[in-house]
Scaffold this motif. Structure first.
Motif, PDB file in Angstrom:
ATOM      1  N   UNK A   1      34.414  65.220 -25.381  1.00 12.80           N
ATOM      2  CA  UNK A   1      35.590  63.987 -26.165  1.00 12.80           C
ATOM      3  C   UNK A   1      36.620  65.337 -25.643  1.00 12.80           C
ATOM      4  N   UNK A   2      36.445  65.777 -26.861  1.00  7.82           N
ATOM      5  CA  UNK A   2      38.076  66.490 -26.904  1.00  7.82           C
ATOM      6  C   UNK A   2      37.541  67.379 -25.553  1.00  7.82           C
ATOM      7  N   UNK A   3      36.846  67.645 -24.766  1.00  7.28           N
ATOM      8  CA  UNK A   3      37.724  68.012 -23.229  1.00  7.28           C
ATOM      9  C   UNK A   3      38.644  67.096 -22.646  1.00  7.28           C
ATOM     10  N   UNK A   4      37.950  66.130 -22.642  1.00  2.59           N
ATOM     11  CA  UNK A   4      38.901  64.438 -22.344  1.00  2.59           C
ATOM     12  C   UNK A   4      40.212  64.328 -22.673  1.00  2.59           C
ATOM     13  N   UNK A   5      40.198  64.847 -23.512  1.00  2.60           N
ATOM     14  CA  UNK A   5      41.388  64.293 -24.670  1.00  2.60           C
ATOM     15  C   UNK A   5      42.354  65.953 -24.180  1.00  2.60           C
ATOM     16  N   UNK A   6      41.800  66.982 -24.254  1.00  3.49           N
ATOM     17  CA  UNK A   6      42.749  68.076 -23.805  1.00  3.49           C
ATOM     18  C   UNK A   6      43.162  67.739 -21.913  1.00  3.49           C
ATOM     19  N   UNK A   7      42.060  67.778 -21.774  1.00  2.00           N
ATOM     20  CA  UNK A   7      42.401  67.382 -20.176  1.00  2.00           C
ATOM     21  C   UNK A   7      43.857  66.292 -20.013  1.00  2.00           C
ATOM     22  N   UNK A   8      43.763  65.397 -20.830  1.00  2.00           N
ATOM     23  CA  UNK A   8      44.915  64.416 -20.708  1.00  2.00           C
ATOM     24  C   UNK A   8      46.064  65.232 -21.124  1.00  2.00           C
ATOM     25  N   UNK A   9      45.907  65.712 -22.179  1.00  2.00           N
ATOM     26  CA  UNK A   9      47.675  65.882 -22.517  1.00  2.00           C
ATOM     27  C   UNK A   9      47.609  67.666 -23.072  1.00  2.00           C
ATOM     28  N   UNK A  10      46.779  68.699 -22.766  1.00  2.00           N
ATOM     29  CA  UNK A  10      46.567  70.364 -22.728  1.00  2.00           C
ATOM     30  C   UNK A  10      45.772  70.601 -21.624  1.00  2.00           C
ATOM     31  N   UNK A  11      45.984  70.467 -19.955  1.00  2.00           N
ATOM     32  CA  UNK A  11      44.851  70.711 -19.164  1.00  2.00           C
ATOM     33  C   UNK A  11      44.787  72.143 -18.835  1.00  2.00           C
ATOM     34  N   UNK A  12      45.636  73.181 -19.658  1.00  2.00           N
ATOM     35  CA  UNK A  12      45.559  74.396 -19.233  1.00  2.00           C
ATOM     36  C   UNK A  12      44.694  75.396 -19.728  1.00  2.00           C
ATOM     37  N   UNK A  13      44.018  74.292 -21.193  1.00 11.41           N
ATOM     38  CA  UNK A  13      43.219  75.156 -22.458  1.00 11.41           C
ATOM     39  C   UNK A  13      41.702  75.727 -22.060  1.00 11.41           C
ATOM     40  N   UNK A  14      41.856  76.557 -22.014  1.00 11.78           N
ATOM     41  CA  UNK A  14      40.346  77.121 -20.843  1.00 11.78           C
ATOM     42  C   UNK A  14      39.543  76.371 -21.995  1.00 11.78           C
ATOM     43  N   UNK A  15      38.406  76.003 -22.358  1.00 15.59           N
ATOM     44  CA  UNK A  15      37.297  75.277 -22.961  1.00 15.59           C
ATOM     45  C   UNK A  15      36.258  76.227 -22.928  1.00 15.59           C
ATOM     46  N   UNK A  16      35.037  76.543 -23.435  1.00 17.11           N
ATOM     47  CA  UNK A  16      33.746  77.436 -23.716  1.00 17.11           C
ATOM     48  C   UNK A  16      33.124  76.312 -24.530  1.00 17.11           C
ATOM     49  N   UNK A  17      32.216  75.654 -23.692  1.00 12.10           N
ATOM     50  CA  UNK A  17      31.284  75.446 -24.985  1.00 12.10           C
ATOM     51  C   UNK A  17      29.865  75.823 -25.283  1.00 12.10           C
ATOM     52  N   UNK A  18      30.027  75.746 -26.537  1.00 11.95           N
ATOM     53  CA  UNK A  18      27.887  76.681 -26.628  1.00 11.95           C
ATOM     54  C   UNK A  18      27.346  74.766 -27.804  1.00 11.95           C
ATOM     55  N   UNK A  19      25.789  75.633 -27.564  1.00  8.71           N
ATOM     56  CA  UNK A  19      24.986  74.157 -27.947  1.00  8.71           C
ATOM     57  C   UNK A  19      24.122  74.139 -28.269  1.00  8.71           C
TER      58      UNK A  19
END
Length: 130
Positions: A65-83
């Protein structure tokens, strides 16, 4: 003078956040810690983050959900997921949304370091071309 990269860490697991923060500091990066996606989104740090490390499963807003929100408003922030729950469908969704890495806990610290360094190098190269 080169600006110190800022790595934001969003994870509901306090010990995980602290461990990642210690690793980031040992690499010479500045880290900003958040216990939930909502706190990160409400912060001013979202505008200066060079790389975001986020857990996938968290109470409230998930990492996806965070990724989706950032794609809409801050698309240049690279994201690394951990799980701790590596599901192939979740990995595919994260990658389709632009995730630069998707790591399963426990992960090799060097793999994370390599991912961050590659991500920051790509961002610097992109900035130099602009």
């Amino acid at each position: 003078m080169t600006r110190i990269p800022i790595i934001s860490i969003v994870d509901d697991d306090k010990s995980g956040r602290i461990a990642l923060s210690s690793l980031m500091r040992s690499l010479g990066y500045e880290s900003h810690l958040f216990s939930c996606a909502e706190d990160f989104l409400a912060s001013t740090e979202r505008n200066v983050t060079d790389c975001l490390i986020t857990d996938v499963q968290m109470p409230g807003m998930s990492g996806l959900d965070l990724q989706r929100e950032l794609c809409n408003h801050s698309p240049d922030v690279p994201i690394i997921f951990i799980t701790a729950h590596p599901e192939e469908s979740v990995r595919q969704r994260a990658k389709a949304g632009g995730a630069v890495c998707f790591l399963s806990k426990p992960f090799d610290g060097q793999v994370l370091i390599d991912c961050i360094e590659r991500t920051l190098a790509n961002a610097r190269a992109h900035s130099a071309r602009m």
